[in-house]
Design an enzyme around this catalytic site. Structure first.
Site, short mmCIF file in Angstrom:
data_model
loop_
_atom_site.label_atom_id
_atom_site.label_comp_id
_atom_site.label_asym_id
_atom_site.label_seq_id
_atom_site.Cartn_x
_atom_site.Cartn_y
_atom_site.Cartn_z
N ARG A 190 -2.22 6.74 25.14
CA ARG A 190 -0.80 6.84 24.78
C ARG A 190 -0.59 6.45 23.32
O ARG A 190 0.17 7.10 22.61
CB ARG A 190 0.06 5.96 25.69
CG ARG A 190 1.57 6.19 25.46
CD ARG A 190 2.44 5.30 26.33
NE ARG A 190 3.84 5.74 26.29
CZ ARG A 190 4.72 5.37 25.37
NH1 ARG A 190 4.34 4.55 24.39
NH2 ARG A 190 5.97 5.81 25.42
N CYS A 191 -1.25 5.40 22.88
CA CYS A 191 -1.11 4.97 21.49
C CYS A 191 -1.53 6.07 20.50
O CYS A 191 -0.98 6.17 19.42
CB CYS A 191 -1.98 3.74 21.22
SG CYS A 191 -1.44 2.24 22.06
N MET A 192 -2.52 6.89 20.91
CA MET A 192 -3.09 7.86 19.99
C MET A 192 -2.34 9.20 20.00
O MET A 192 -2.78 10.17 19.38
CB MET A 192 -4.55 8.13 20.34
CG MET A 192 -5.44 6.92 20.13
SD MET A 192 -7.21 7.32 20.27
CE MET A 192 -7.28 7.92 21.96
#
Length: 406
Positions: free
Chosen positions: A397-399
């Site tokens: 999700r962060c990426m």
């Protein structure tokens, strides 16, 4: 199509990534803490892992675009945009860059290819790359040619944080750390000048606002409900300002913001490191946040624009079920009931899943206990390798920066 993101789980149609570049090779042990890293990833392997991530998304029907390509397209539009971008980038690169601003400007302007220029702003500029016209005898003797006069930006592959899509608009964020603040310049230029978005994107937060907020803390629970973490990197003042701007826009559908006060520590740096939605009624959760979690409801207040805020004295599962309009939600515990596994897999982003359609998620393969629990709850799990990417303390999700969901 303009930005349209009204949930965490709708079919992921278009997503922006950044393929890790030489900025990771410009990390050195003495600068790790300042640049928000715990270790130095091996670039070749990190790129290979990221390419697999992009391939998984494409194979599942997502259009993948890259920040560096979109930014290069923007710079190709006019010489004025290109020059303004370079000047702004140098002006925000710190005191050393200011000392050498004329040389830096000339060096960057002389890069003929726009994508090469963008990648150079990301990877940083060292002293030996420019011709110094400044007489600094003590500095010249003490500092080596290898020092960076414009820092690399190694956190860029975590594209979720610089801005957050909310409905058809964005929160262009004020990043918590000075190290990451230049990341939002790319978002600003893409949103203001790229033909897909210029003139079509309302800003619910602006990078020049004084209070920090980051995209990893912002979850679209639906078109009318937003969850925002009060965390190490997002302040309650920023959430209030975001709420006011959302409620003042008559075209915005958001009616309620749930502010979740999570522990302000690096392991829990964002809400999405401890909680993500994986299906209509299912969430991953790190059990370490549940005991003392405080939840606040923010709604429109009176006609003077004041906010109506109250604390909700109910457990998180009950609150989520209520606002999602379902009987109950299932909380899938990161690492299961094993405390050691839970802490280990949360540190390696076991709770940081990317949902690409209801009940289907992309995860790191290393979190095998959490992944098996997801499967046991009927979630389709797409695993990607993560030996190097996970060193930056961020997961799938962060990426990813969803730009359009169905």
């Amino acid at each position: 199509m303009p930005i349209c993101v009204k949930s965490e789980i709708g079919k992921l149609k278009k997503v922006m990534l950044h393929r890790p570049g030489k900025e990771l090779e410009h990390l050195v042990p003495g600068e790790l803490e300042r640049l928000l890293f715990d270790d130095i990833p091996y670039l070749k392997t990190a790129q290979g892992e990221h390419d697999i991530f992009a391939r998984i998304l494409k194979e599942n029907g997502s259009q993948v675009v890259y920040m560096e390509d979109m930014m290069a397209d923007v710079l190709r539009q006019s010489g004025d945009i290109r020059e303004n971008f370079i000047r702004q980038f140098i002006s925000e690169a710190g005191n050393t860059a200011q000392k050498f601003r004329n040389q830096l400007f000339g060096f960057l302007m002389d890069i003929p290819d726009e994508k090469e220029l963008v990648l150079k702003t990301m990877s940083g500029v060292s002293m030996h790359e420019i011709k110094s016209e400044t007489h600094s005898p003590l500095v010249d003797l003490v500092k080596s040619d290898s020092r960076f006069i414009m820092d690399p930006i190694p956190n860029l592959y975590f594209t979720r944080d610089p801005f957050a899509c909310i409905g058809t608009g964005v929160s262009l964020n004020c990043m918590y750390s000075r190290t990451r603040r230049r990341e939002t310049i790319y978002g600003q230029y893409i949103l203001e000048h790229h033909p897909d978005y210029r003139g079509q994107t309302p800003f619910y937060y602006k990078r020049e606002y004084p209070f920090s907020i980051e995209g990893g803390d912002i979850l679209n629970l639906g078109s009318k409900v937003l969850a925002v973490g009060i965390s190490q990197r997002t302040t309650p003042e920023a959430i209030e300002l975001l709420a006011q701007n959302l409620f003042e826009d008559s075209s915005c559908e958001v009616e309620t913001i749930l502010a979740l006060d999570i522990p302000s520590i690096r392991a829990f740096m964002h809400l999405d490191t401890v909680c993500t939605q994986v299906d209509y009624d299912k969430f991953t959760i790190h059990p370490g946040i549940l005991g003392n979690l405080r939840i606040y409801e923010i709604r429109r207040g009176d006609q003077k624009g004041r906010l109506a805020v109250r604390e909700l004295d109910r457990p998180l599962p009950a609150v989520l079920a209520d606002y999602l309009g379902t009987d109950k939600v299932t909380m899938i515990r990161c690492g299961g009931k094993d405390r050691v596994a839970s802490e280990r897999e949360q540190w390696n982003d076991g709770s940081n899943t990317l949902c690409i359609e209801p009940g289907k998620v992309v995860v790191y393969d290393r979190n095998y206990i959490t992944n098996e629990m997801l499967r046991d709850k009927g979630i389709e799990v797409l695993e990607m390798p993560s030996s190097e990417l996970s060193r930056g303390r961020g997961g799938p999700r962060c990426m990813s920066m969803p730009l359009e969901r169905g």
